[in-house]
Design a protein around this motif. Structure first.
Motif, PDB file in Angstrom:
ATOM      1  N   UNK A 125       0.852  -1.184   0.000  1.00 25.10           N
ATOM      2  CA  UNK A 125       0.000   0.000   0.000  1.00 25.10           C
ATOM      3  C   UNK A 125       0.890   1.236   0.000  1.00 25.10           C
ATOM      4  N   UNK A 126       0.642   2.125  -0.946  1.00 23.83           N
ATOM      5  CA  UNK A 126       1.497   3.301  -1.154  1.00 23.83           C
ATOM      6  C   UNK A 126       0.659   4.568  -1.082  1.00 23.83           C
ATOM      7  N   UNK A 127       1.199   5.564  -0.435  1.00 24.77           N
ATOM      8  CA  UNK A 127       0.522   6.856  -0.311  1.00 24.77           C
ATOM      9  C   UNK A 127       1.243   7.897  -1.156  1.00 24.77           C
ATOM     10  N   UNK A 128       0.474   8.708  -1.882  1.00 24.11           N
ATOM     11  CA  UNK A 128       1.033   9.794  -2.682  1.00 24.11           C
ATOM     12  C   UNK A 128      -0.020  10.902  -2.780  1.00 24.11           C
ATOM     13  N   UNK A 129       0.209  11.877  -3.650  1.00 27.23           N
ATOM     14  CA  UNK A 129      -0.762  12.960  -3.856  1.00 27.23           C
ATOM     15  C   UNK A 129      -1.756  12.607  -4.948  1.00 27.23           C
ATOM     16  N   UNK A 130      -2.972  13.093  -4.788  1.00 22.33           N
ATOM     17  CA  UNK A 130      -3.989  12.912  -5.819  1.00 22.33           C
ATOM     18  C   UNK A 130      -3.551  13.542  -7.130  1.00 22.33           C
ATOM     19  N   UNK A 131      -2.956  14.744  -7.069  1.00 15.08           N
ATOM     20  CA  UNK A 131      -2.614  15.428  -8.319  1.00 15.08           C
ATOM     21  C   UNK A 131      -1.475  14.736  -9.073  1.00 15.08           C
ATOM     22  N   UNK A 132      -0.712  13.876  -8.389  1.00 10.80           N
ATOM     23  CA  UNK A 132       0.352  13.132  -9.066  1.00 10.80           C
ATOM     24  C   UNK A 132      -0.233  12.067  -9.990  1.00 10.80           C
ATOM     25  N   UNK A 133      -1.343  11.445  -9.581  1.00 10.97           N
ATOM     26  CA  UNK A 133      -1.923  10.331 -10.345  1.00 10.97           C
ATOM     27  C   UNK A 133      -3.286  10.677 -10.945  1.00 10.97           C
ATOM     28  N   UNK A 134      -3.666  11.930 -10.870  1.00  7.80           N
ATOM     29  CA  UNK A 134      -4.998  12.333 -11.330  1.00  7.80           C
ATOM     30  C   UNK A 134      -5.239  11.912 -12.783  1.00  7.80           C
ATOM     31  N   UNK A 135      -6.379  11.263 -13.005  1.00  9.82           N
ATOM     32  CA  UNK A 135      -6.742  10.833 -14.347  1.00  9.82           C
ATOM     33  C   UNK A 135      -6.247   9.452 -14.723  1.00  9.82           C
TER      34      UNK A 135
END
Length: 271
Positions: A125-135
Motif C-alpha cells: 500500500x502506497x501513499x502519494x498525492x492525488x494530483x500526481x496520479x490524477x486521471x
C-alpha cells in the motif's frame, strides 16, 4: 501556531506542481554542451602539439578550469538552495535510519509526470498525492531495491490531495505513520523525495506553522525547506522517524515568503 488564517489580505499563490523559476532540463543541456565544448577545445589544443611533452601540472590546471567552467553555470540557472540540497542529502544519507527510510520511498510515474510516494505497509500500500496520479487508474512505481511495479489507484481524495496505490507484492520496505503528530513551530523535520531529475533525495527543514489555503477547507502545515518539482508525495518525518505528513505544494506566503506545504498524516487516517 497559526500565522495567517482569515486575516490574509490577498489570495495565496500556490504551486501544486512544485514549479521553480528554472528549467532543470535546460540546465543539464547547458552544462553538457559546455562540457563537450570544453573537452573539444582541450582535445584540439593537445592535437595541435603532439610532439611536445604534456606536463602534469598543465593537465591539472585544465581539469580545474573545466570543473570551474561547468559549475560556474549552475548559480546562473539554479538558486543556491537548489545546489545545497544535494550536499545536504549526501550528509543526511550517511545516517543509517535515513538510508532505511529511503528503501520505502518510491518514484511514481505516469505518462507525463513524475512524483514521489511511499509504502505504508509491507503488502504494497502506497501513499502519494492525488494530483500526481490524477486521471490514471494505473501507474508505475519504482522501489530503490525492489524494482518496478504496476500500481492500481485504489482510493483518492481530491479535497485533501491524497491518493492510495496498491501493488501486488509482499515483504516490501515500509514507513511508520505517526498516530497523533504534534506540529510545533520551529520543530525540525526531514523529508525524502524525487525532486527535479534526482531520486531518493533526503532533505531537512523546520515547521513554520499552519495555514488555511483559500480553496481548502482544512489547514495544512508550512515548512521552511528546499521543496522542488517532483517532491509531491514526499513523506515528512518527525524526530522519532515517523511520517507526520505528505508534501504536496509550495506557497508564496505573504509574510513567510517561499514555503513548502504538507498535508498532516492525520487526514489520511480519517479517509
Amino acid at each position: 501556531m497559526d500565522r495567517d488564517r482569515e486575516e490574509q489580505e490577498k489570495a495565496d499563490i500556490i504551486d501544486e506542481d512544485l514549479y521553480e523559476e528554472f528549467d532543470d532540463e535546460e540546465l543539464y543541456e547547458l552544462v553538457e554542451e559546455e562540457r563537450r565544448k570544453a573537452l573539444e577545445r582541450t582535445k584540439v589544443k593537445v592535437d595541435d602539439k603532439p610532439k611536445r611533452p604534456f606536463p602534469k601540472w598543465v593537465f591539472w590546471v585544465i581539469a580545474l578550469a573545466l570543473t570551474f567552467n561547468v559549475f560556474a553555470l549552475i548559480p546562473q540557472t539554479f538558486s543556491i538552495p537548489a545546489i545545497d540540497f544535494l550536499i545536504t542529502s549526501a550528509k543526511l544519507s550517511t545516517n543509517e535510519d535515513i538510508r532505511s527510510y529511503k528503501q520505502a520511498v518510491v518514484v511514481v510515474e505516469t505518462v507525463d509526470s513524475k512524483g514521489t510516494g511511499f509504502a505504508i505497509n509491507q503488502e504494497g500500500t502506497i501513499l502519494t498525492n492525488h494530483h500526481v496520479v490524477e486521471g490514471d487508474d494505473h501507474v508505475t512505481v519504482a522501489f530503490p531495491d525492489d524494482g518496478l511495479f504496476e500500481a492500481e489507484v485504489v482510493e483518492t481524495d481530491p479535497a485533501i490531495d491524497l491518493a492510495v496505490l496498491k501493488v501486488e507484492a509482499e515483504d516490501l520496505p515500509s514507513l511508520k505513520l505517526a498516530d497523533t503528530p504534534i506540529f510545533k513551530e520551529d520543530a525540525p523535520i526531514t523529508f525524502i523525495g524525487n525532486p527535479l531529475r534526482f531520486n531518493g533525495i533526503a532533505n531537512q527543514g523546520s515547521i513554520v506553522g499552519h495555514t488555511r489555503l483559500s480553496d481548502w477547507e482544512r489547514e495544512v502545515v508550512m515548512i521552511k525547506a528546499p521543496v522542488y518539482r517532483g517532491n509531491s508525495g514526499s513523506p515528512v518525518f518527525n524526530e522519532e522517524g515517523e511520517v507526520m505528513g505528505v508534501i504536496f505544494a509550495t506557497l508564496d506566503h505573504e509574510t513567510e515568503g517561499k514555503v513548502g506545504l504538507f498535508i498532516p498524516i492525520t487526514y489520511y487516517h480519517e479517509m
